[in-house]
Design an enzyme around this catalytic site. Structure first.
Site, PDB file in Angstrom:
ATOM      1  N   HIS B 201       0.817  -1.239   0.024  1.00  0.00           N
ATOM      2  CA  HIS B 201      -0.018  -0.072   0.064  1.00  0.00           C
ATOM      3  C   HIS B 201       0.771   1.260   0.043  1.00  0.00           C
ATOM      4  O   HIS B 201       0.536   2.316  -0.450  1.00  0.00           O
ATOM      5  CB  HIS B 201      -1.048  -0.047   1.228  1.00  0.00           C
ATOM      6  CG  HIS B 201      -2.013  -1.145   0.906  1.00  0.00           C
ATOM      7  ND1 HIS B 201      -2.889  -1.234   1.724  1.00  0.00           N
ATOM      8  CD2 HIS B 201      -2.283  -1.931   0.169  1.00  0.00           C
ATOM      9  CE1 HIS B 201      -4.050  -2.207   1.345  1.00  0.00           C
ATOM     10  NE2 HIS B 201      -3.369  -2.638   0.262  1.00  0.00           N
ATOM     11  N   SER B 205      -1.181  -0.715  -5.340  1.00  0.00           N
ATOM     12  CA  SER B 205      -1.274  -1.886  -5.808  1.00  0.00           C
ATOM     13  C   SER B 205      -1.200  -1.810  -7.438  1.00  0.00           C
ATOM     14  O   SER B 205      -1.315  -0.909  -8.301  1.00  0.00           O
ATOM     15  CB  SER B 205      -3.113  -2.587  -5.918  1.00  0.00           C
ATOM     16  OG  SER B 205      -3.301  -2.493  -4.433  1.00  0.00           O
ATOM     17  N   LYS B 227     -16.231  -7.426  -4.183  1.00  0.00           N
ATOM     18  CA  LYS B 227     -15.579  -8.361  -5.227  1.00  0.00           C
ATOM     19  C   LYS B 227     -14.832  -9.725  -4.467  1.00  0.00           C
ATOM     20  O   LYS B 227     -15.109 -10.859  -4.821  1.00  0.00           O
ATOM     21  CB  LYS B 227     -14.328  -7.776  -6.113  1.00  0.00           C
ATOM     22  CG  LYS B 227     -14.280  -8.596  -7.368  1.00  0.00           C
ATOM     23  CD  LYS B 227     -13.536  -7.599  -8.285  1.00  0.00           C
ATOM     24  CE  LYS B 227     -13.194  -8.439  -9.489  1.00  0.00           C
ATOM     25  NZ  LYS B 227     -12.910  -7.647 -10.840  1.00  0.00           N
ATOM     26  N   ASP B 228     -14.106  -9.069  -3.493  1.00  0.00           N
ATOM     27  CA  ASP B 228     -13.286 -10.124  -2.698  1.00  0.00           C
ATOM     28  C   ASP B 228     -14.133 -11.111  -1.929  1.00  0.00           C
ATOM     29  O   ASP B 228     -13.874 -12.543  -1.738  1.00  0.00           O
ATOM     30  CB  ASP B 228     -12.585  -9.498  -1.519  1.00  0.00           C
ATOM     31  CG  ASP B 228     -11.029  -9.011  -2.101  1.00  0.00           C
ATOM     32  OD1 ASP B 228     -10.598  -9.435  -3.023  1.00  0.00           O
ATOM     33  OD2 ASP B 228     -10.380  -8.086  -1.609  1.00  0.00           O
ATOM     34  N   GLU B 271       3.842 -33.723   1.062  1.00  0.00           N
ATOM     35  CA  GLU B 271       2.572 -33.318   0.757  1.00  0.00           C
ATOM     36  C   GLU B 271       2.780 -32.913  -0.794  1.00  0.00           C
ATOM     37  O   GLU B 271       3.679 -32.654  -1.184  1.00  0.00           O
ATOM     38  CB  GLU B 271       2.126 -32.340   1.507  1.00  0.00           C
ATOM     39  CG  GLU B 271       1.758 -32.864   2.754  1.00  0.00           C
ATOM     40  CD  GLU B 271       0.573 -33.702   2.897  1.00  0.00           C
ATOM     41  OE1 GLU B 271      -0.584 -33.146   3.391  1.00  0.00           O
ATOM     42  OE2 GLU B 271       0.465 -34.764   2.729  1.00  0.00           O
TER      43      GLU B 271
END
Lengths: 202, 382
Positions: B201, B205, B227-228, B271
């Protein structure tokens, strides 16, 4: 009183009289500096050694504790392992292979002394009595347990990343850099028992 | 004045509410927010799991079964936490590949990117030691193989390994310290994530065009928060499929066998999210070399801002890079596939070719690509 020559007036950056008074600009008596540096320097040294001790003590707490170290040695009855067989014993949380080798295997191991070895070592250096081969069952690559009587050299084969060891536990092929480790051991009670840990007696 | 505008509270306002966001960021930009959500899910479920788990070699495996069978909704807690780790890596890998595609690592956001690589390293350590806690066969042998990597260090390697273990092998002392660190590291990750966000920030962005977006921004709330949130609904549906319908799909069945230091499983696999790195480790036929290459495979990402050889950020304007980018994505998938395969032909040679390409891409192709692009851009114009 006369103003000493080491006073530099009006360099404080403040505009008020208090900060610009002569005593505020005094740099101190040069004859006392050696003592000041002695006190400052030794305090810094003490602070640094205190920090060092603090860090070291914390690091030491993570090393093996007394109870873990106490489980250092194990006795093994040799009569229970027939010729040509091997036994796996748990020692210090790791498997130990005790192989009762046949004369053929001993001959093969001795013959392999002449072969091209990654970690050259004679078979006679790897055993106290040739019929008893004692190995730490931990692959020197990344610590897996190799499988007995497997691999290209009739010894051990590590299933994790494909290392082949011969009948003397020497690395012959695959990613492992070293031979299987021989732990310290000795024969006790008229050679009927084997003591893992302690000193190796030849 | 509203509370949110007052000191301390205005941090939230400046970073999540009034934060000026470029208007053209698309769904690939959801994954930063999603990874924060993953971290929160892991921390919350982890705290509750720790109330029922016992970090002792004799009890750890049983206490996990106790969580699965006896604890109210314990199965849900554990399946969310176990699959949550996989989800976290899926989200973070997409987040990283978005950064690679749109040049998010390039100046002026180098610091954001480097912090991101540090977070990735912390995540890898946290996930690895977390996998040891259930004390199954894969836990023990995975821990044995990975801690033994340190023994490749010349001279002091073996002493360091014994110190890491707190004994002669991966045992109770190791399990206890892993539990302690597995509790600590997520909070370190959370702190590093805040630095990641603050550093981002500071410069603002990035966006799909890779250009300065300061002329065209809107507040984060409501536009991008909504939107998130839509993104997280889709993510939870995806996540739920694994948790409710196929909770053990991403795990290894051998980890339901209690750890036994006397028997190595025939085929040790980490994994899935570690498989590409594991493939690089195994492709190098030298112990120390393999370890160095595996670590460098992650560290090389941190060098990207300085490897980047052009002023253009987004691959929308770099057609050659776009092709190479997908070749790198394919290379990572191939390495992942090889990492899960046994060490035999033809997998060895495929793994070696892919490993060489991985480093060739970052250390030779990308540094030279900028010059080629500059040449082509000015070709026959003058």
């Amino acid at each position: 009183m006369e103003t000493p020559d080491y006073v530099t007036p009006l360099e404080t950056g403040y505009k008020d009289d208090y900060h610009n008074a002569p005593h505020f600009n005094t740099r101190g008596d040069p004859t006392k500096r050696a003592f000041t540096y002695l006190v400052l320097g030794s305090s810094k040294f003490i602070a640094a050694s205190a920090a060092r001790v603090l860090i070291l003590k914390l690091i030491y707490t993570m090393s093996a504790s007394a109870d873990v170290l106490a489980k250092g040695s194990v006795e093994v009855e040799l009569g229970s392992i027939p010729l040509g067989e091997s036994a796996t014993i748990k020692w210090r949380g790791k498997p130990v292979f005790i192989r009762h080798r046949t004369p053929d295997e001993i001959t093969l191991a001795a013959k392999d002394d002449q072969a091209e070895l990654r970690d050259p070592q004679l078979d006679s250096e790897r055993s106290v009595k040739p019929e008893w081969l004692v190995l730490l069952g931990v692959c020197t690559h990344l610590g897996c347990v190799p499988i007995a009587n497997a691999g290209d050299y009739h010894g051990w084969f590590c299933p994790c990343h494909g290392s082949h060891y011969d009948v003397s536990g020497r690395i012959r092929k695959g990613p492992a850099p070293l031979n299987l480790e021989v732990p310290t051991y000795s024969f006790i009670e008229d050679d009927t028992k084997l003591l893992l840990g302690g000193e190796t007696q030849r | 004045m509203r509370l949110i505008k007052k000191p301390l509270f205005n941090i939230v306002n400046n970073h999540l509410i009034d934060y000026p966001t470029p208007i053209n960021i698309h769904y690939a930009w959801n994954f930063g927010f999603l990874s924060a959500m993953c971290l929160i899910i892991q921390i919350v479920t982890g705290i509750f799991l720790a109330m029922h788990y016992t970090p002792h070699v004799d009890l750890a495996f049983i206490s996990v079964e106790h969580i699965m069978r006896d604890v109210n909704f314990g199965w849900l807690l554990r399946y969310i936490h176990a699959n949550g780790a996989s989800m976290f890596f899926i989200v973070v890998y997409i987040h990283i590949f978005r950064g690679l595609y749109y040049g998010s690592y390039a100046a002026p956001r180098q610091f954001v990117w480097v912090i991101g690589v540090i977070i990735l390293l912390l995540m890898i350590i946290t996930a690895f030691i977390g996998y040891v806690l259930p004390w199954g066969q894969m836990s023990l042998w995975g821990a044995t193989v990975i801690t033994n990597l340190v023994s490749a260090v010349p001279l002091v390697g073996d002493s360091i390994v014994a110190w890491l273990w707190g004994g002669f092998s991966v045992d109770n002392a190791t399990l206890n310290r892993f539990f302690s660190l597995h509790y600590l590291l997520p909070f370190v990750i959370a702190a590093a994530s805040l630095v990641h966000l603050a550093a981002l920030h500071q410069e603002g962005s990035g966006n799909p065009l890779g250009i300065d977006a300061s002329s065209d921004k809107v507040p984060m709330y409501p536009y991008f928060i909504v939107k998130d949130l839509l993104g997280i609904v889709a993510f939870i549906i995806f996540f739920s499929f694994f948790v409710y319908f196929s909770p053990n799909l991403l795990g290894h069945p051998d980890n339901y066998i209690e750890a036994n230091p006397m028997v190595t499983p025939a085929h040790i696999v980490p994994e899935w999210y570690f498989l590409p790195f594991y493939a690089i480790l195994r492709s190098i036929p030298h112990k120390l070399g393999g370890v160095i290459c595996m670590i460098f495979a992650i560290v090389v990402l941190a060098l990207l801002p300085w490897i980047h050889s052009t002023e253009i950020r987004s691959s929308r304007f770099r057609p050659i890079y776009r092709g190479l980018y997908w070749s790198m994505a394919a290379c990572c998938l191939i390495l992942g596939w090889i990492g899960g395969m046994p060490v035999e032909d033809p997998y060895i040679i495929i793994g070696q070719i892919a490993s060489v390409y991985y480093f060739l891409y970052f250390l030779v192709i990308l540094p030279l690509l900028g010059s080629l692009e500059k040449f082509l851009l000015s070709y026959k114009i003058n």
